[in-house]
Design an enzyme around this catalytic site. Structure first.
Site, short mmCIF file in Angstrom:
data_model
loop_
_atom_site.label_atom_id
_atom_site.label_comp_id
_atom_site.label_asym_id
_atom_site.label_seq_id
_atom_site.Cartn_x
_atom_site.Cartn_y
_atom_site.Cartn_z
N GLN A 119 -19.68 13.23 0.00
CA GLN A 119 -19.27 14.29 -0.94
C GLN A 119 -20.25 15.31 -1.03
O GLN A 119 -19.35 16.48 -1.50
CB GLN A 119 -19.42 13.20 -2.33
CG GLN A 119 -19.02 13.82 -3.61
CD GLN A 119 -19.21 12.80 -4.69
OE1 GLN A 119 -18.16 12.02 -5.04
NE2 GLN A 119 -20.23 12.79 -5.69
N LEU A 162 -29.37 2.74 -6.70
CA LEU A 162 -28.86 2.40 -7.94
C LEU A 162 -27.32 2.98 -7.94
O LEU A 162 -26.81 4.11 -7.30
CB LEU A 162 -29.56 3.40 -9.25
CG LEU A 162 -30.77 2.84 -9.44
CD1 LEU A 162 -31.32 3.96 -10.52
CD2 LEU A 162 -30.71 1.51 -10.13
N SER A 163 -26.52 2.01 -8.67
CA SER A 163 -24.99 2.51 -8.81
C SER A 163 -24.34 1.63 -9.89
O SER A 163 -24.68 0.45 -10.28
CB SER A 163 -24.22 1.88 -7.34
OG SER A 163 -23.01 2.02 -7.41
N ARG A 217 -21.61 0.32 -9.72
CA ARG A 217 -21.04 -0.80 -8.95
C ARG A 217 -22.02 -1.97 -9.07
O ARG A 217 -21.44 -2.95 -8.65
CB ARG A 217 -20.32 -0.30 -7.72
CG ARG A 217 -19.03 0.37 -8.14
CD ARG A 217 -18.07 1.01 -7.00
NE ARG A 217 -17.15 1.43 -7.34
CZ ARG A 217 -16.72 2.93 -7.09
NH1 ARG A 217 -17.42 3.53 -6.64
NH2 ARG A 217 -15.51 3.26 -7.31
N PHE A 243 -24.12 5.30 -17.17
CA PHE A 243 -25.52 5.84 -16.66
C PHE A 243 -26.45 4.87 -16.13
O PHE A 243 -26.85 3.85 -16.99
CB PHE A 243 -25.90 6.89 -17.76
CG PHE A 243 -24.75 8.06 -17.86
CD1 PHE A 243 -23.98 8.41 -17.08
CD2 PHE A 243 -24.88 8.79 -18.91
CE1 PHE A 243 -23.04 9.56 -17.02
CE2 PHE A 243 -24.13 10.08 -19.24
CZ PHE A 243 -23.35 10.14 -18.18
N HIS A 244 -27.10 5.04 -15.25
CA HIS A 244 -28.30 4.64 -14.81
C HIS A 244 -29.31 5.65 -14.50
O HIS A 244 -29.20 7.09 -14.68
CB HIS A 244 -28.14 3.42 -13.63
CG HIS A 244 -27.41 4.19 -12.34
ND1 HIS A 244 -28.00 5.33 -11.76
CD2 HIS A 244 -26.03 3.97 -11.95
CE1 HIS A 244 -26.95 5.52 -10.74
NE2 HIS A 244 -26.05 4.90 -11.12
N GLY A 279 -30.15 6.96 -11.85
CA GLY A 279 -29.78 7.94 -10.99
C GLY A 279 -28.92 9.20 -11.56
O GLY A 279 -29.46 10.03 -11.42
N HIS A 280 -28.02 8.73 -12.59
CA HIS A 280 -27.60 9.59 -13.22
C HIS A 280 -28.62 10.48 -14.17
O HIS A 280 -28.09 11.87 -14.28
CB HIS A 280 -26.50 9.20 -14.30
CG HIS A 280 -25.34 8.52 -13.58
ND1 HIS A 280 -25.37 7.11 -13.66
CD2 HIS A 280 -24.15 8.79 -12.91
CE1 HIS A 280 -23.92 6.72 -12.93
NE2 HIS A 280 -23.60 7.75 -12.51
N GLY A 320 -19.61 7.98 -15.56
CA GLY A 320 -20.19 7.34 -16.60
C GLY A 320 -20.97 5.95 -16.19
O GLY A 320 -21.19 5.88 -15.12
P1 AMP Z 1 -20.74 8.50 -10.17
O1 AMP Z 1 -20.87 8.46 -11.58
O2 AMP Z 1 -21.01 7.41 -9.45
O3 AMP Z 1 -19.55 9.30 -9.77
O4 AMP Z 1 -22.10 9.50 -9.85
C1 AMP Z 1 -22.27 10.82 -10.36
C2 AMP Z 1 -23.35 11.52 -9.73
O5 AMP Z 1 -24.52 10.71 -9.73
C3 AMP Z 1 -22.85 11.78 -8.10
O6 AMP Z 1 -23.50 12.86 -7.87
C4 AMP Z 1 -23.58 10.77 -7.44
O7 AMP Z 1 -23.84 10.95 -6.11
C5 AMP Z 1 -24.83 10.48 -8.49
N1 AMP Z 1 -25.74 9.09 -8.14
C6 AMP Z 1 -25.14 7.90 -8.11
N2 AMP Z 1 -26.03 7.20 -8.12
C7 AMP Z 1 -27.14 7.77 -7.48
C8 AMP Z 1 -28.59 7.28 -7.19
N3 AMP Z 1 -28.68 6.13 -6.82
N4 AMP Z 1 -29.14 8.34 -6.72
C9 AMP Z 1 -28.97 9.70 -6.68
N5 AMP Z 1 -27.69 10.08 -7.17
C10 AMP Z 1 -26.64 9.00 -7.55
#
Ligand code: AMP
Length: 282
Positions: free
Chosen positions: A153, A184-185, A187, A33-34, A36-37, A31
């Site tokens: 992962q 993007l993260s 965090r 979301f940015h 990336g998601h 969750g």
């Molecule tokens: P998370 O919500 O952080 O667990 O991320 C969910 C999915 O989005 C995971 O497969 C992450 O690798 C992917 N993800 C998160 N940030 C990015 C990003 N900046 N670019 C590509 N994939 C991302």
């Protein structure tokens, strides 16, 4: 878009879709979301008839002193983004719906989880593999999309699916970045303005390292030392968790660079632990 919290209802809905001959795509997330998601969601959307996005801050992948309790959330915003990007179903269970009090089964891929994030977060990948297996069993997707930002992962899940004969195609999505190169993260929200302004150095120095390797550097220890020194001047507030050069598929440290190598880093910047990586083809 349907929103479900009950695993059994998720399973019945997905089973009904599959019985109609429809393919189902899955994008697991935690969750907040940015782009990336949403890029992962777009990629899955384009490849499947029905699309399930899951939003679950999985407690079993967090260590004791990590940010489980403070993980950022915006449920309404996430629902809007998932729906706008074409999800058919958002699954957002409570932890006790996913884990019975006497849950006793774990999925691990120990060899690929030894280094990088696995070294500093010893139970992390066991939690990831277990929850992803549970989501795979509930959804039984044709394809599932994961980001290359979490390269280790992705490598572990590919190996898990291969080793356990799970009939699912794992698709990796390239890292989505801010205009200044920062990956993007969710965090990133933990950083102060000053920390955020300095954080793009993580990527910039990885690019410089890739150039050094392409220009002939073959000694992994020297390359890592160089990068650590570089970060100490470009990102003085950063505390390096790890800087590693590993084989891209089996995540084994490399001493002499003789073929393509993944340079991966995790750096604490204030309260944020930031990941980045670059695949260097030689
Ligand atoms: P998370 O919500 O952080 O667990 O991320 C969910 C999915 O989005 C995971 O497969 C992450 O690798 C992917 N993800 C998160 N940030 C990015 C990003 N900046 N670019 C590509 N994939 C991302």
């Amino acid at each position: 878009m349907k929103i479900l919290t009950d695993p059994i209802e998720l399973q019945s809905q997905c089973m009904a879709w599959r019985n109609q001959g429809l393919t189902v795509g899955l994008v697991p997330t935690m969750g907040y979301f940015h782009n990336g998601h949403t890029s992962l969601i777009d990629m899955a959307r384009a490849q499947c008839d029905k699309l399930v996005v899951t939003l679950f801050v999985n407690p079993t992948q967090f260590g004791e002193n990590e940010d489980l309790g403070n993980y950022p959330h915006d449920f309404d915003g996430d629902c809007t983004k998932a729906e706008t990007h074409g999800a058919d179903l958002l699954f957002a269970p409570a932890p006790d719906a996913m884990y019975a009090p006497d849950h006793a089964t774990w999925v691990t891929v120990p060899t690929l989880g030894k280094h990088l994030c696995g070294a500093s977060r010893p139970i992390h990948f066991q939690g990831v593999c277990t929850v992803v297996t549970k989501l795979f069993n509930l959804v039984q997707p044709t394809k599932a999309v994961f980001g290359q930002k979490d390269w280790q992962q992705l490598a572990i899940l590919k190996r898990m699916v291969r080793d356990l004969n799970m009939p699912i195609e794992i698709i990796g999505h390239p890292i989505v970045r801010e205009a200044d190169g920062l990956a993007l993260s969710s965090r990133n929200a933990y950083m102060t303005d000053e920390e955020r302004a300095a954080a793009p150095a993580i990527r910039q120095d990885l690019l410089k390292l890739a150039d050094k390797v392409k220009n002939g550097e073959r000694d992994s220890a020297a390359a890592k030392q160089w990068l650590e020194k570089e970060y100490s001047s470009t990102l003085p507030m950063g505390i390096v968790d790890y800087i590693e050069l590993v084989t891209p598929d089996s995540i084994e440290p490399v001493s002499t660079i003789s073929s393509s190598v993944l340079a991966a880093v995790a750096i604490h910047v204030g309260k944020a632990r930031l990941l980045d990586n670059i695949l260097i083809e030689v």
